[in-house]
Scaffold this active site. Structure first.
Site, short mmCIF file in Angstrom:
data_model
loop_
_atom_site.label_atom_id
_atom_site.label_comp_id
_atom_site.label_asym_id
_atom_site.label_seq_id
_atom_site.Cartn_x
_atom_site.Cartn_y
_atom_site.Cartn_z
CG PHE A 56 8.93 3.21 3.47
CD1 PHE A 56 9.45 1.92 3.51
CD2 PHE A 56 8.68 3.86 4.67
CE1 PHE A 56 9.71 1.29 4.73
CE2 PHE A 56 8.94 3.23 5.89
CZ PHE A 56 9.46 1.95 5.92
CG ASP A 65 2.82 8.20 3.83
OD1 ASP A 65 3.24 9.10 4.57
OD2 ASP A 65 3.22 7.02 3.88
CE LYS A 102 9.82 9.64 8.29
NZ LYS A 102 10.98 9.02 8.89
C1 LIG Z 1 6.37 8.32 3.73
C2 LIG Z 1 6.47 7.48 4.96
N1 LIG Z 1 5.40 6.83 5.41
C3 LIG Z 1 5.45 6.07 6.51
C4 LIG Z 1 6.61 5.92 7.24
C5 LIG Z 1 6.62 5.06 8.47
O1 LIG Z 1 6.70 5.85 9.61
P1 LIG Z 1 7.15 5.20 11.02
O2 LIG Z 1 8.55 4.75 10.85
O3 LIG Z 1 6.98 6.32 11.99
O4 LIG Z 1 6.22 4.07 11.27
C6 LIG Z 1 7.75 6.59 6.82
C7 LIG Z 1 9.02 6.42 7.55
O5 LIG Z 1 10.10 6.61 7.05
C8 LIG Z 1 7.69 7.39 5.66
O6 LIG Z 1 8.77 8.04 5.19
#
Ligand SMILES: Cc1ncc(COP(=O)(O)O)c(C=O)c1O
Length: 389
Positions: free
Chosen positions: A123, A210, A239
């Protein structure tokens, strides 16, 4: 818009790991706003820093220098071993920056159609490029045409990546979560990141991690890749960086750090005085209170506790995690556990249909961790018994 299937509760205030709803009911928050409020709710020092900054200067623009942004970039680079930072407002935006860096890097090497290797069950966000990078058809459905330039392989499968390397000359980067969050708290084999680093070096690819969910101390290291002792080329954060104040960051080093130049990328709010002051306060508190080590210790306690309470039960497939990213996989869909937990004053999440996901605040005490083990184990045990009959 009806973007979210919301639970029937509204929260009014919080303190540490506790929340109170508008009816005055108290809840234990074992989710931290999905890995955001690492320092818990209403942390007085974060609140003070935000209030002070709001009274002084909230926003200017990236047309001008921003002292707190510079300080935060320095602190993040020192903690991460990276060299330069682009600030944004969310995780998706941090990944967008990473994807753009990879493409510029590819073009700089004479590759016209640069491709990025991404993983199944990953994700990365909800923008068009990040939902294309995301390994979940549900996230993509209806938004076709998707973005070009991604090659997907199974997570934790080095041979699949070796095959891609043999068959494609267009790959320029690998984008991967060190621990998959939404995908079900999937922890890769110990040598996975080490070997990925080696493969990226061998093929001159960028290793882009990520760390939006796994970063900022959550796994018991400032960044999850530090457990593997490797250094990536690009890292995405968001986050927990602002403990709830929206702030994201894309960190880079080496060639990757020089790709974005004036005019090639930007965002109005990115790294503004309010957001960066909040994030600086977060770093101060994490360092003062040694919360990274605490997250490691609490995580081990939680894992051991759950294994002890639930490990032998039929219906439990696996109990896994790293630090305070904990997943309990059941042999059946269990989304209703979220509502059951809420009715008992407990916030948890279910992801990948069958995985109970816990992301408690890093400030959780030993005693509070025992409460989480107790409450969550009871909930799961009852659910398994009920759904067996
Ligand atoms: C691993 C990861 N990358 C990217 C995102 C996307 O972040 P945002 O919701 O702040 O755009 C999330 C959100 O849950 C995530 O867990």
């Amino acid at each position: 818009m009806s973007t979210y299937a919301r639970l029937p509760v509204e929260f009014e205030r919080g303190e540490g790991i506790w929340l109170w709803d508008t009816e005055g009911r108290q809840y234990l928050d074992a989710l931290s706003g999905i890995a955001v409020c690492g320092l818990g709710h209403a942390h007085p020092e974060v609140a003070r820093a935000i209030a002070e900054q709001a009274g002084q200067l909230i926003h200017t623009s990236n047309l001008y220098g921003i002292p707190h942004q510079r300080l935060l970039a320095d602190r993040l680079c020192e903690l991460s071993g990276m060299e330069r930072v682009f600030f944004c407002n969310s995780g998706a935006e941090a990944n967008e920056a990473a994807i753009k860096i990879a493409r510029l890097y590819g073009h700089s090497r004479g590759i016209d159609m640069p491709a990025i290797v991404v993983m199944e069950n990953s994700f990365h966000g909800r923008t068009l490029a990040t939902l294309t990078a995301t390994g979940n058809r549900k996230v993509q459905a209806g938004f076709e045409p998707l973005v070009q330039g991604f090659v997907r392989v199974p997570y934790n499968d080095l041979d699949a990546i070796r095959k891609v390397a043999q068959n494609s000359d267009d790959v320029v980067a690998v984008l991967v979560e060190p621990v998959q969050g939404e995908g079900g708290i999937n922890v890769p084999d110990e040598n996975y990141l080490v070997e990925l680093r080696r493969l990226c070096d061998e093929h001159s690819w960028l290793l882009m991690l990520d760390e939006i969910q796994s970063g900022m101390g959550r796994t018991g290291a400032w960044f999850a890749y530090q457990h593997a002792g490797i250094q990536p080329d690009v890292v995405g954060l968001a986050k927990a960086l602002g403990n709830g104040v929206p702030v994201g960051a894309c960190l880079a080093r080496g060639e990757a750090a020089g790709m974005l130049t004036p005019g090639s990328h930007g965002t109005t709010f990115g790294g503004n005085p309010l957001a960066t002051r909040a994030a600086l306060a977060v770093l101060d508190i994490m360092q003062q209170d040694d919360l990274v080590a605490a997250a490691g210790a609490r995580g081990r306690q939680l894992l051991a506790g759950f294994r002890d309470r639930l490990g032998e039960l039929p219906g439990i497939v696996s109990i896994r995690g790293l630090g305070m990213m904990i997943g309990i996989e059941l042999d059946r869909p269990c989304a209703e556990l979220v509502g059951n937990a809420l009715n008992r004053g407990l916030l948890i999440n279910v992801t990948a249909e069958r995985v109970v996901r816990l992301l408690p605040p890093l400030i959780t005490t030993e005693h509070q961790a025992e409460m989480i083990i107790e409450k969550v184990s009871e909930l799961i045990q009852e659910f398994l018994t009920e759904t067996n009959t």
